[in-house]
Each structure stands twice: as structure tokens, then as C-alpha cells.
Design a protein around this motif. Structure first.
Motif, PDB file in Angstrom:
ATOM      1  N   PRO A   1       0.776  -1.224  -0.156  1.00  0.00           N
ATOM      2  CA  PRO A   1       0.021  -0.197  -0.060  1.00  0.00           C
ATOM      3  C   PRO A   1       0.866   1.266   0.007  1.00  0.00           C
ATOM      4  O   PRO A   1       1.949   1.337   0.473  1.00  0.00           O
ATOM      5  CB  PRO A   1      -0.704  -0.268   1.281  1.00  0.00           C
ATOM      6  CG  PRO A   1      -0.728  -1.521   1.670  1.00  0.00           C
ATOM      7  CD  PRO A   1       0.704  -2.016   1.247  1.00  0.00           C
ATOM      8  N   GLN A   2       0.080   2.308  -0.386  1.00  0.00           N
ATOM      9  CA  GLN A   2       0.640   3.505  -0.361  1.00  0.00           C
ATOM     10  C   GLN A   2      -0.170   4.332   0.355  1.00  0.00           C
ATOM     11  O   GLN A   2      -1.303   4.648   0.055  1.00  0.00           O
ATOM     12  CB  GLN A   2       0.762   4.148  -1.801  1.00  0.00           C
ATOM     13  CG  GLN A   2       1.226   5.639  -1.902  1.00  0.00           C
ATOM     14  CD  GLN A   2       1.203   6.085  -3.431  1.00  0.00           C
ATOM     15  OE1 GLN A   2       0.350   5.651  -4.242  1.00  0.00           O
ATOM     16  NE2 GLN A   2       2.118   6.975  -3.799  1.00  0.00           N
ATOM     17  N   SER A   3       0.275   5.075   1.587  1.00  0.00           N
ATOM     18  CA  SER A   3      -0.750   5.401   2.514  1.00  0.00           C
ATOM     19  C   SER A   3      -0.881   6.987   2.073  1.00  0.00           C
ATOM     20  O   SER A   3      -2.068   7.559   2.589  1.00  0.00           O
ATOM     21  CB  SER A   3      -0.061   5.671   3.839  1.00  0.00           C
ATOM     22  OG  SER A   3       0.985   6.335   3.886  1.00  0.00           O
TER      23      SER A   3
ATOM     24  N   LEU B   1       2.244   4.285   6.804  1.00  0.00           N
ATOM     25  CA  LEU B   1       1.504   3.349   6.633  1.00  0.00           C
ATOM     26  C   LEU B   1       0.745   2.564   7.768  1.00  0.00           C
ATOM     27  O   LEU B   1      -0.435   2.336   7.998  1.00  0.00           O
ATOM     28  CB  LEU B   1       1.935   2.438   5.465  1.00  0.00           C
ATOM     29  CG  LEU B   1       1.030   1.080   5.267  1.00  0.00           C
ATOM     30  CD1 LEU B   1      -0.014   1.350   4.614  1.00  0.00           C
ATOM     31  CD2 LEU B   1       1.820   0.130   4.505  1.00  0.00           C
ATOM     32  N   LEU B   2       1.640   2.090   8.539  1.00  0.00           N
ATOM     33  CA  LEU B   2       1.408   1.566   9.707  1.00  0.00           C
ATOM     34  C   LEU B   2       0.639   2.409  10.685  1.00  0.00           C
ATOM     35  O   LEU B   2      -0.389   1.684  11.399  1.00  0.00           O
ATOM     36  CB  LEU B   2       2.567   0.933  10.382  1.00  0.00           C
ATOM     37  CG  LEU B   2       3.700   0.029   9.833  1.00  0.00           C
ATOM     38  CD1 LEU B   2       4.754  -0.484  10.504  1.00  0.00           C
ATOM     39  CD2 LEU B   2       2.696  -1.284   9.315  1.00  0.00           C
TER      40      LEU B   2
ATOM     41  N   ASN C   1      -3.202   2.456   9.788  1.00  0.00           N
ATOM     42  CA  ASN C   1      -3.876   1.289  10.146  1.00  0.00           C
ATOM     43  C   ASN C   1      -4.509   1.298  11.662  1.00  0.00           C
ATOM     44  O   ASN C   1      -3.697   1.605  12.365  1.00  0.00           O
ATOM     45  CB  ASN C   1      -2.898  -0.011  10.163  1.00  0.00           C
ATOM     46  CG  ASN C   1      -3.699  -1.155  10.063  1.00  0.00           C
ATOM     47  OD1 ASN C   1      -4.574  -1.378  10.821  1.00  0.00           O
ATOM     48  ND2 ASN C   1      -3.066  -2.059   9.542  1.00  0.00           N
TER      49      ASN C   1
ATOM     50  N   GLY D   1       0.380   2.459  -5.204  1.00  0.00           N
ATOM     51  CA  GLY D   1      -0.119   1.574  -4.342  1.00  0.00           C
ATOM     52  C   GLY D   1      -1.202   0.468  -4.766  1.00  0.00           C
ATOM     53  O   GLY D   1      -1.733  -0.395  -4.279  1.00  0.00           O
TER      54      GLY D   1
END
Lengths: 455, 455, 455, 455
Positions: free
Chosen positions: C41-43, C159-160, C163, C101
Motif C-alpha cells: 500500500p501507499q498511504s 502506513l502502519l 492502520n 499503491g
């Protein structure tokens, strides 16, 4: 204000002419209270400047009647087809809609000269005994101008409201206008309603068991039951003027239903708000819920829920007056909260078909919905009534031929039908078969709620 | 047009008063050619309506001078702090900037009354021999009003341009204004430029080896070399009036450089376009490239690259006149294409410091940049000159105390410095140390290009 | 983690090869803790997927070194020029940045095969004693890969964090890494600082007179004064590798200044927040103020201001550790609140020039800034330090020739310079003349604050 | 692929269990061709990642069946109510829809463990002879999972298409699947159609008089006339499973109409394009026209109009296959161009009511619409058929009680009804009364056109 006086016993041509001049004059009269600066701005893309309304309605006559119908007619200004064409792709490209408020020129004086130019030639045309086809177009032009009379007021109201000074369009009119006294009496209710008028169940005021400010007894809503069956709705082409979207008259099956005898009031809507109406997802359509989180009340209400902005400026909220400036989503959510629903347009028209076209319309001069006498059933005036019907073509619908066919037909997606006219609708403009339509999120029209339910 | 006549041999108070009246009168004179409708719209969020400029500049005097400085002064209208505060958070919240064009009220007449009210009290204050601190604020208020005189014109130009009719602000002024004749002669060039004036290399017209329409010999740009060294730039506080952002005067090291003796012309810029300037990524900063794909020419040029919109309406492009209405990105890309660069603000000021403040300024009445006689070196007037310098605080910079400290200081990020004033800048407003600043994408100012290069 | 071990006494070719393999291996090692899903993914548009970093860095070697430099080299995949070209217009069009992403293919396995393919050919090229020009490009490719090692970590952290489960990249490293012990001692401070180290004025901890939680004595910041003068900054081309934007070395005048001996801590920044820092317009640049109203704390802080998200997951805020993940606007506002300012890049470089490149860098393995021993002056590591300098070309700057010239030069507008590297910067990557740059609103880098002030 | 085999003569409990396992297994089988990376991205807010579909369908069973129905059941993960709740406000807040593609965790392996956990408990519940109310919810859960099987494929198709490499989901299936052979024969057409089957007028292939590539004779569309009258549509609650939005069964009047015996083909749609269909405003609804200017062809067609992207990758366009991946606006514009219209949902259901549910459905394994044998009348499969009906509640509609009532009811505005299922719809999922609904601009579903007209 008289929007379109019609004397009897004149020749058709004279009647057309008289009507033309009356409608055009009404537009001018609506502008009388304005400062010149008020003609210019556009408060949102959906609205238009007063100036633009004045020019566009004249352009409509010029482009669709004078140019094709009057030999040797020359357009007033070569650029106006571009500037004042609203959305007729068949005519040609249009100046960007969202930039109408940037047109400082032509000036208001120039636009007034344009109106006079068009009027002079329309008079000439109307005196020449135009063929029936042109006469129908004249009727269309006048209905068009009347639509813009209402839009001129609703767009202007929005503009004045966006101004932190919230100036008034004009002082409030007298509380009870003479026209208002002629509201239909209960004895004139439709004979068709043969079912018992009130059952114990339908007797209950919706929300009556709630704790917030109880309404006085006379405020409880009465329901009238209507038998269903196979009915016809829509207008007969060829009879009196109607828009293409009202045709063809067609059969449809309507199940038995009950219709509230009056509109939802400010007090009832306030009850909905105080009951958390805007914060309860279960009441809302998904598309409305995302908007509801940014809304707190009808468009022009103040933060303390006891005042609203009107064309006469900010004023106290009248509890018994019909609530207005609601979106479809709000109307629908309120109905769900009240354990009811919105009527379909077929239900509405069935009831309206044999009612007189009277009520708090533009002609009353109030320019705001007002509290109805108890038991009032008037379907016309005060506020446009959101229906549960999507704006779609009637079975067998054919738009008018040519560019004029874009008038109504191309908007038949994503909008909902409203019925009955408002306090800004000329009385000679509205009729039982009239289908108004707006996007469900639109709130700047005088739009309110009449409830329906299954018996 | 005289923007601020200054008679000699008057008392300081009389001089202040005379200057005040002259500046205020100039604002009024700029509005003379307008229709009332022209005062209202706002063509983009960065611009403001003429009405708003008239009110805001008066509010500035009221809020920062009359309210604190004149005992018993009462504000003209309680709502004006909200309506006409541009961006002073220290004063309070502001009406949304992007909605200034929706303010049909107060009317122009009301705003004129506001101006008169402020003027009367300012005259009263100025006649009362105000303390030095107030006199400085009056200077600030006048400089502020002069800035808005220029903005009034550039905002209005943009508004008229967005109108498909492209009306003129007024007819073109005479080709050569008397002021224009007094442009500096070459003999007055700075003594500091001791290096050989033209080397073979610097002799070359930039782009001279290109194939597109060759310029006549007299159009070739001349470069003047300047020795570097440790110099001082900026204004001394306490001397004549300057903005806080011009201070403190401070030392900086400047490497030797060459500066073009005239501005880039329309013909040269057209050459850049015809050479694919807007389509060659290698010429552009990344942030500009995404914009360049939507641009094709300077803001007001027509599609055939031979005409442009001016305050006198659309007219033929004058090849030798300075190109204007460029963004920083375009100026920077042109410079790269020409094998040169933009000057830094320090370089520019070094050269300008001992030049007379004359040129095609607002006072010439031309309201458009005009072709310079061969060899012209005027650094002032015609167009603001984009520099390669980001708008940042000078070492040791301290903004003015209080809300007035927001005037310049809080914009010190993301903008670039422009120098020298334009054909819309009052002559009494500009000076060598003056730092104008705009975002690099801005194009609606009279902004152009003077090239520099390393020797 | 060793990012680039360099043995002594090997041939240049062997050294290049060893370094190449070490850097490439380091990239792989950074990926070791990841699940395959984490590569995809690409946040946000500014960030890139891990997969993309792995491919793009390989593409850089392929496109700029192998294709021109290795006879008969054939690109691994014809589509990769489009997919993995970041922004080199000179190479050709690029896949849309914001959609990186969405590239589920090529798979991670395929990209690893691509990396091996490139590595095999790079080894072949490096063993063939490439000419100096290619060797320089190899150095560039390695520095480029190291930049992406840091970006890989900061993008992944973002990214993390997005989430809702906020998973950890890996468990926290040991509190004190061995490298950390070797931080510079105070005795090694630059000889140049001959002015009295602390005046009474500079002694004061900034904000010490505020009422919110007082810091323990050892937390007070010490200022060191530096003499100004005419100095040189920038890198000498031709010496050890540097980016083009570090050149040319050039003279500049620096006024005397004081520099804080340590970074601003979490505790201090929290004090700023509790003092209403985000709600006081007077502290902010205008462009930052509009953002500040949506911010409440540094990017990864929790709502109670006592915890933050790290690459080891959510954890308690360490009061004495340097604050990080700040925008320029926040850094600038804090400095204003503290009565100080940010250093210019010239000031910073002047001080850093003779300091050892040690500190809490990627090699420490901590991956988070950590509290410094009292009096620590390390300019390298922990967090990138926002400077007050806009990212602009140095006087005489020439970008590299060809497409590679787009590497740094085309971003020289609207960004600010950061200096010193962070806990995610490889030690062999950073140097005193290194100019990092980001938009002033960017917050996802390890960026913090070192204060400066005028003496 | 068999999506839900159903053996006869088993106990209700065994049948439920068998069906449950079959449906769940089908979801797994659809994922078989995928790389792990394909599970992660979300190509647009309207679509969801494969991972998310896998988790959400399991969450649906957990939240609406296991949690209330299985004593002592404990949710698999406390965070999944937030992560995998799609839009049930009655359950609680939901992770932002547009960020589903950023959830690298939980990993696919963890989601598979979640599915197994749910399956084990569902088996336990189903073996326990659950009450009828729970059995109905199980049916709902299975229908829900089947909807997501189709969405998984259409979302995945969109994802693969956005990838410049345009990878295939899997190789193309055999041209003619066995299921396909069982399409209904003409002899089985409804007895109700007693009007002459083809009039001269209805004989004409629409567009036959146009000049672009003439279709072979067998491609001309046949129209079947249907008598109107008072009919019932909708599903009887209590009979076999249906969604709440299919109820109540109710009377409606339908005027006589003609329905095309096959779907519009690629060749016909291409003819529309070549005839300027996307450039002629008169063919479009206003809301669609603004989109039409950015479109050139159906969503997945190539620029040369001779190929399209399919789940088997890019391939040549099959002229006789049904056109698909159209918005409502395109379907409506094509119908207008063809001199026809779209059928209402009542018309469609009237015809479909006594037709067998066979056709090119998911079970055929083709995953793409395919050319029908001449005269084919199958209303099920190939493509969802846009109807002219807005998605609104049926008269007397009551949504299910509780949060599950949000399943269908809250979307009843701004969408249009589609009927008949597609090549990605499981055969056990579709039925004559089934109402699918999408916004009129949506193009990523397998949606196409069946024409209707007034006789």
C-alpha cells in the motif's frame, strides 16, 4: 402583488398581450426594493444573480420566439446567446454557470434596455396574431419567466443570508394578506375521501408521546384516508398550457393511503431536532447522513433554534408556520422519525386534482409560509412539498422537439419531485399536475413537508 | 494622474494632511471610470472587489489610527471590523475571504459615506499635531492605501478579463506620457559598474542564435557587470518610512554578476513560446511544470499570441514592450531557456540603490508597460521584477509590535520577492529597498522579467 | 544495523563493489521484519510502497548506469521505465504517482528478481574497472538508494500508523545502542566559538518563566555563540561525493548568532501545546495557521499527549527525547513561542563543518530519536533539523547534465532545507554540506527543531 | 465453477450446512488464481480489496449470527467490528471506506484464520438446529457473501485494469461452457405475449439506416410485445428467501410495451460511438453529459475501439457479445440514439417472472458476457440490465428490523435499479424479483443494455 391579472372577454391576442405585459411587469416589481449592488452577486453555483435572471428570461423570448418568429428581428447583442443561454446545448455553448456573478457588464441599465427591446418586439409579434405554435411558445416563455420570478427570490434570499449583515429584501408584509383569507374551507374537501376521516390510530398526533414541548390540541395533524385504485395522473396535452414533463396523462395504480391535512410545522420540526434527529443515523438515507452531520437545522434557522432568516430579515420562528428550506433528506428523515412517510407524486396529484389553486402564493405578498388555520388542507402555496417520487419521465413521455426539449427532459435523474408551489410561486403558474424537481440535497427553495402514510 | 503631490515648505502636519488627502483622492480617481456594477464582484479568492478595497483601506485608518488615537472616536459600523478586516488575527475574526464578492451591502454609497467619515476624523486627527508614533502609522496607512490602489487595478483587470465581453476599464492613454520622457539617461548609470560594460559574450542577445523571428539590432539586450563584495541592503529604520520587512539593513556577500539593462520583451517571450517553452519540462521547476501544462502564454495573451487584454481592452501585442502577467515559474523557465537566471533581491537592490525612482509608474497614467527607448536601464516601473529570492525575514528581522505586525511578517514562506514597482504603482510608494511578494504561481500582477547572469 | 561498512586498503574497484553490495544488502535487511502485504500500500501520494522503493532504486541503477554503461545490457522489463521512473521527465512519462499503491504486480518476488538481475550486472560492471564518470554515477546510485532507505522507513511508519491496529514494524531496539555511546563530547566543540559561552540572557531556558510543568534543571538548553563573518559553505565538487545542490562552495556573510546545544524535547514541545500553541495565530505563519487549526500535536502523538506511535508501535512519550514529526510551520511557531528562531542553513553548516558525523543515525538501530546526555551538541542524527532557509540554488549552481539533473534542481521552490540526518539516515549518507528539503507542511519525516537566536 | 450445489433429500439442517460450505468454498475458489499482493489494494473508494471482502463476509456471519445466536461465542478480534463493518451505523463506527487498501494488516493468512474460525462456529451453530429466524439470517449471510463474490471480481478487474501492465486474473475459459447450451429456447417465451410479435416498425434493426458497418441480418434485434394491465411485482415475504427491498409484492399498472429479445452488442455500441454518441449533448441526461465529455467508450475498451480489458487480460472485442461496463447515462443515451428506451423494472420483472433462471452466470466460468445465439431471450446472466427505474421503496416497504435494516433501505435515493444478474453472479443468487442498484455514473460492474419501447 398581482402576478398575472387576466381580464375576461378579450380576444385571444389581447389576452396574450395583457398576460405578457403583466408577467413581465411582475418581474420588474420584484426588483423594486433592491439596491443596484444586489443585482450582481451569485452566492453559489446553483443560484444566479438578479441581473442574470432579468437578462436570461428576455433572452428566452428573443431566442425561441422573436428570432424564429419575427421576420427581420435582429438580436439585441451578439454576445448574449453565450452569456444568457442557461443550459441549451442545442443553441450553443454557454458562459460558465459558476461565473455568472462575475459579469459586472452588461450593466443593469443595459439589461433593462434589453428587456425593453424584447418587450417592444414581443408586443409587435403578439399584435400580429401569431400562429398557435408561437402562442404556445409565448405561454412557455411566460411560465419560464414565472419560474425565474421564484428563483430570483430564492437566490436573492440566499445571497442576503450569506451577507454577515443579513439585510432584508424588504420589510415584512402585513400578517394576513387579503388573498390569504380566501383559503379553501373544509367543506370543499374532495368527495372522493369516503373512508372514515379519522381512525383512532390516525387521530394521534405524530410524536405526541414525546416529552418535548407539547403542541396545543389544535395543532395535532389530521389524516384523511384515500381509496386507492387505478387512476390517471398527468396533464392532457392540448388543453391548457403545461410543461412536457407533465405529459402524457397516464394510468397508474395507487394503493390506499392517508395524507396529512396540513404541513409539518416549525414546532414539530424543532421537536425532531431536539430529539436528536440530526444525530441519529437510523433516520437518514445514507447519502443524506453524510450531509446531516454538517447540518443542525433548516437552512435559515439560527443556532438557538428560535429564529430564522426571511426575506424580511431575521425574525422569531413562528411555531405553527410550516417549516421550510429543507432538503429531501431532511424531509424524509423527519417523516421516518414521525412514523410516517412522504407522499408519492401520484398520491399528491390525486388529492390535488379537484382542489382550487389558492393558498399562500406569491400573490399574497407574504413571501414566507404562514401558519394555517386549523384543519387547513390547502395543497397549494406556502412551501413546495417534497414527494417520495424520483423525477423520471412519465410512461410515453416525449420531450418537446428541438432545443426547447432540453427544458425539462434532460434532468430526469438524481432529482426528486416537489409539488404544490410556494409563497414565491405566482398563482397563475401552479397547477395540480405541475412537477417541480430539485436535487435531494437542495435547501434554498421554499420546500417543506406534508406527511403521508399507509392506512 | 498625480498620486501624491508634495508641496515643499509646509509644516510637517500640513504635509501629512496634504499627503493624506492626495492619496485618498487618488483612490477615488481610480474609480471614476467604473460602472457601479464593477465595484461588486470578486473574480477569484486572491482578488477583492473594488468596494472592498475602498472599505478596507478606510477600515485600516479607523482601526489602527482613529480608534486608538482619537479620543471619543466611535466606529462607523459595528460590523465593519468583521467585514473589512483582511487578515489581522490580532484584531479578530474575518469574514471569509473568498466570499467578499457576495457582499452586495453595504452599498457603494454607504462605503463612500464611510470613507468620508474616516476622512473627516483623520483630518481632525492630523490637524491635532499627533505624536510621532501616530504619524508613522499614518504613513503606513497611506502606503497601505497605495498598495490597494495597485491591487484595485490588477483585481479589476482580472475581473474585466473574465467577462466574455472583455470590457475596457477606460480608453488607452496617450502613447507617450510626459513623465515617460524623463526616464534616466545612460550617463546616470551607477559609478560602481566599473567592469567592461559589454564583453563579446555578454553582447549576444540571448536567443540570438534561434531561428524564430530575429529581433532588430536595437532590441538586443545589454548586460552590465557588477563587482561583488560585502554590501549592505535593506532600509534603515528611523529614516524615511519603510515596511518592517525591509529592515534591518544588513550586510550580505554578493558575488560578481551581470544584470540586463532592460526587461524581457513580448517579442522575446513569444520566441520562447514558439520554441516550445511551455512544453519542455527541462525548463521548468517541478511545481511549475504541472501548471505549465495548462498554460500556453502569459495570463492575458490571446490564443494567436498577437494580442493581449489590457485595462484599455484587447489590443495588439507591442513587441518591444516588457512582457507581463507572468508567474515566477514562467519567469524562471524563460531565464533558463535564455541561458540566464533571475537576479537575487540583493543584486537588484545593490543596483537600484542609487538610481532615481522614475519610470512608467502609476503616475504616467499609461496603466500598461511600454517599450523602453534603447539602452534603458530603469529599474522602477513598467513591471514588478521577479527575483530568485524567496520571501524570508532579513537577519535580525522583528515585525512591528501588535496586530500590525501581521502586515508582512506572517507571509514569509512559499512566496518570492518582486522588486521595482509597476505601471500601477504610485511613484511615491516605491523605493529601492521595497520588497513585494507573491506566490510563485500568481499571474495577475504586472510582473515581468529582468535577467541576470554570472559573469 | 550496518548500512555501509567500508574496509580499508582495498582497490577502488573493490571498495566500490563492497560498498555497492553493502548498501543494497542494507535495503534488504530493512525489509526483513515485513509481511508481504506491507510491501503493497501507499498511504498518501507523497509516500511510496515498499515494493516501489525496491524497484525504483534498482531501476535507477539500470537506467542511468547499466543501460548507458554496460554494452549489450538489456532492460529487465520493457514496462519498468514507465512504472518505476519517479519524476525524470527527461527519461519519459511516468505512471501516476498517486497510484503506486495499486500496482499489485509485479509481485514482490518479481521485484526481488529484478534487484538480483540489476545486482548481477552492476557487479559485472564494477568488476570491469568502469571509468570515473560511471563510478561517480555509482556513488550517486548508492546515495539515492540510501535516501530511499530512509523514505522506506518513514513511508512505512506512516502506513502502519494509518492502520487502526497500528502494528509495529518491529520490537523496540535496546535502549542504548553502542554507537550511541560515542556521541561527541563537549570538549570537541568547535574552536571557532570564542565568544562567552553563556550570557545571563542566553542562560535562560526558553519558556522557563512559564507556569506549565517546569523542567528539571539539567534539561535547560545551553546556547553557544558563534562569531559571524564572511564564511564559505557548500561542498567542493570533485572532492568526495556530494549532490549537485551542495555546490558550488561559495562565500556568504553570516552575522553573529547563538545555537542551541541540543534539540527541542518532547517535554518542551508539550509545554508549547499546553500553552495554547496551536490556537494562537500570532505564533504562526499565515500558510501554517490554516493547517494548525486541524492539528493538535506532532503527527504521531496520541490525543492525551503522553504517547506516540513509533516503528516499535505505540509507546509512552519520552520527555527528554527530541520532538519529531513536525512540519516547518510547527517548528517555526515553536521557535517564535520560545523567543528564538530557526537557524539558517549557513549557520548550521558553519557549526557542523568540523564536527564528526556521529549520532543516533540509522546505524544505531534505534529507529527513533532518543534523549541526549546533558549538553549534547551532536548536529547529526536523531531528527532532521528544519532550517529557516528556503531551498534555493546556491550562487552559481549548475545542475548535473541530462535527466539526472532533475534529481535536485527542479525542486527549488516552496520547500525548506533540513540538515543533519535522522535516526533513519545511514551514517555513510550524511555530511555537513548535505541539504535535505521538504515542503513546509510535511510531517512524516523524522524532522525536529534546533533553536537559534541573535546574540 | 459451481457456486452452490444443492443435493436433494437432505434434512433442512444438512441442506443449510451444505449450502453454507459450498458458498464459502466458492469464495475461496475465486481467490485461487491470485498473487498475495492482489489481495491488498483498493483501486477506488467504491471498490474494496480482496482481503477486505474475505474478512467482511466473515464478519457479517460473526456479527449478525454468531454473536447473538451462539452462546459463549467470542469475537475473533476486538478490532474487527471497526475494520470490517461496511456501513452499519447501528453496529458502530467504521474504518474510513476509502482507506481499506491501506490495511496491510491483518495479513491474508490472519484473515484466512478468521474465516476458518467463523466457519467452525457456523458449522457448530448449523448443526444445532437453529431456530427459523437464525436460519433466515444464515440465508441472508450467504446471499451477502454471494454479492461479495461478484464484487470481489468486479473490484479486482478494476484493480488489474488500473495497472499499466494490465495483468490477467486468469486465462480465458473455454469459449462455450456446457451451461451455456441450456439457454432458453424461443418456444418457451411467455404465453402472455399475444400481440403480433413483429410489426413492420419493430422489425427494423435500430440504427439500420446508418452508414457505419452494417450488421449481418441475424444480428437484427427482435422485439416482443407485451400487453399491459394491472400486474403484481415484487416477492412474497415468507416464501423463498428474498431481500427486504423486493417486498412487499404489490400491484402496479403497466402499459403495453415491447422488449428487445437480446442485449445490445458491442458492434451496436461501437456504431453509437462512431456516430458521435459521446459528443452529442442531445442524447444525454444533463448529469451524464458532464461525464460524457471525459468518456470515449465503455470503461474497459481500448482507444481504437477494437479491444477490451477482461478478467483474462486484454483481448479483441467480440462484436456480437453484449456490451458491458456502461453507466446508466451511457445506457440511457444509447437507447435514445436507437430510438428506444430502457425498460422499467416492473416491465422487466413482468417478463422475467416465468422465465427459468439460466444463462451466462458465474457458474458458467466464462467471467465475461458472450455472444448469444440468434433470438436468445435470456433475461438472466451476461450483464446486469440497467432499468429506467430509480431505486425507491416499494409501496408499503418496511426494512428489516435492527441494524440489518440498513442493508438495502438506506440507499433508496440517487441510484437506479439493475436486473437479471451477470456473468459474475452466482446462479443460486439471482431471481426475477432481485433488485440490484448502483449510482448512474458507476461503470465497473458488468452492466449493459436491453432496450424497450412503446408499441
Amino acid at each position: 402583488m398581482r402576478t398575472a391579472p387576466l381580464k375576461q372577454s378579450v380576444s385571444p391576442t389581447e389576452a396574450d398581450l395583457e398576460q405578457y405585459l403583466a408577467v413581465r411587469e411582475c418581474t420588474g416589481a420584484l426588483c423594486a426594493p433592491l439596491a443596484l449592488e444586489d443585482y450582481v452577486p451569485q452566492s453559489m453555483p446553483e443560484a444566479s444573480p438578479v441581473k442574470w435572471h432579468l437578462a436570461h428570461t428576455s433572452w428566452f423570448f428573443e431566442r425561441f420566439i422573436l428570432t424564429p418568429g419575427l421576420p427581420d428581428y435582429r438580436a439585441f447583442h451578439a454576445g448574449f446567446d453565450y452569456l444568457f443561454n442557461s443550459y441549451y446545448e442545442g443553441v450553443g455553448p454557454q458562459a460558465p454557470r459558476a461565473q455568472r456573478g462575475l459579469l459586472s457588464r452588461p450593466t443593469v441599465a443595459e439589461i433593462r434596455a434589453y428587456r425593453r427591446h424584447v418587450d417592444e418586439h414581443m408586443v409587435q409579434l403578439l399584435r400580429g396574431s401569431p400562429p398557435e405554435s408561437l402562442r404556445t411558445l409565448v405561454q412557455l416563455g411566460l411560465q419560464h419567466e414565472q419560474q425565474h420570478q421564484e428563483l430570483l427570490l430564492t437566490d436573492l434570499k440566499h445571497l442576503l443570508y450569506t451577507n454577515p449583515l443579513q439585510p432584508a429584501y424588504r420589510p415584512a408584509a402585513r400578517a394576513a394578506a387579503p388573498e390569504r383569507a380566501r383559503l379553501p374551507e373544509r367543506t370543499r374537501l374532495p368527495e372522493r375521501a369516503r373512508l372514515p376521516e379519522r381512525t383512532r390510530e390516525s387521530e394521534r398526533t405524530h410524536g405526541a408521546d414525546r416529552t418535548h414541548e407539547s403542541e396545543s390540541a389544535d395543532a395535532s395533524v389530521r389524516w384523511r384516508l384515500y381509496e386507492g385504485g387505478l387512476h390517471e395522473i398527468g396533464a392532457d396535452e392540448g388543453a391548457r398550457f403545461c410543461f412536457d414533463n407533465e405529459t402524457p396523462r397516464h394510468r397508474c395504480y395507487i394503493a390506499p393511503f392517508a395524507l396529512a391535512q396540513r404541513l409539518v410545522s416549525n414546532a414539530e420540526y424543532r421537536e425532531f431536532i431536539l430529539d436528536g434527529g440530526y444525530a441519529r443515523a437510523s433516520l437518514w438515507l445514507a447519502d443524506g447522513w453524510s450531509l446531516a452531520r454538517a447540518w443542525r437545522a433548516p437552512l435559515y434557522w439560527n443556532a438557538t433554534l428560535d429564529g430564522e432568516f426571511t426575506l424580511a430579515g431575521a425574525r422569531e420562528l413562528e411555531p405553527h408556520a410550516p417549516v421550510c428550506h429543507l432538503s429531501y433528506y431532511e424531509a424524509d428523515a423527519f417523516a421516518r422519525w414521525a412514523g410516517a412517510r412522504l407522499p408519492t407524486e401520484a398520491e399528491w396529484e390525486l388529492v390535488a386534482a379537484d382542489q382550487p389553486v389558492t393558498g399562500n402564493l406569491l400573490d399574497s405578498g407574504l413571501l414566507h409560509p404562514c401558519a394555517a388555520p386549523d384543519g387547513n388542507c390547502a395543497l397549494f402555496g406556502d412551501v413546495w412539498e417534497w414527494t417520495a417520487s424520483a423525477y423520471l419521465p412519465y410512461p410515453g413521455f416525449r420531450p418537446w422537439a428541438g432545443a426547447i426539449g432540453e427544458y425539462n427532459g434532460k434532468f430526469m435523474a438524481n432529482q426528486f419531485v416537489l409539488r404544490g408551489g410556494s409563497c414565491a410561486t405566482p398563482a397563475t403558474h401552479i397547477r395540480a399536475s405541475y412537477r417541480n424537481f430539485f436535487y435531494p440535497h437542495a435547501r434554498w427553495q421554499f420546500a417543506g413537508i406534508r406527511l403521508a402514510k399507509d392506512p
